[in-house]
Write a protein that holds these residues in place. Sequence first.
Motif: not given
Length: 96
Positions: A6-10, A28-40, A42-48
């Motif tokens: 949703g609108k909350n993000m670490l 040693r690590a690489t980190f990625a924060i992924v943004e995805y399409r949100l309802a309403p 977009s619809h399932y399975p867009d975020a997936t």
Amino acid sequence: FTVRGGKNMLSHQIFTEMLKQDDKLMGRATFAIVEYRLAPLSHYPDATNDSMLALEYLVKTKGLGNSGVHIIGQSAGATLAMEVTLKSVSVDGLSV
């Protein structure tokens, strides 16, 4: 690999502070924060699908995750993290 809910993000600052606790991991690590399409809009399975595309890009195109990939999420992102983990098992070349 972090998917937000949703609108909350670490926040990047909190995430960075957590990682400073283990300098070995940070180096040693690489980190990625992924943004995805949100309802309403977009619809399932867009975020997936967005999350799977990000994972495939990071692993197959950028060559990251040779030792495995850890996927975490908050709120709706936790459900996406679980779904992406399960879906990745059937995708050739992804080791989650």
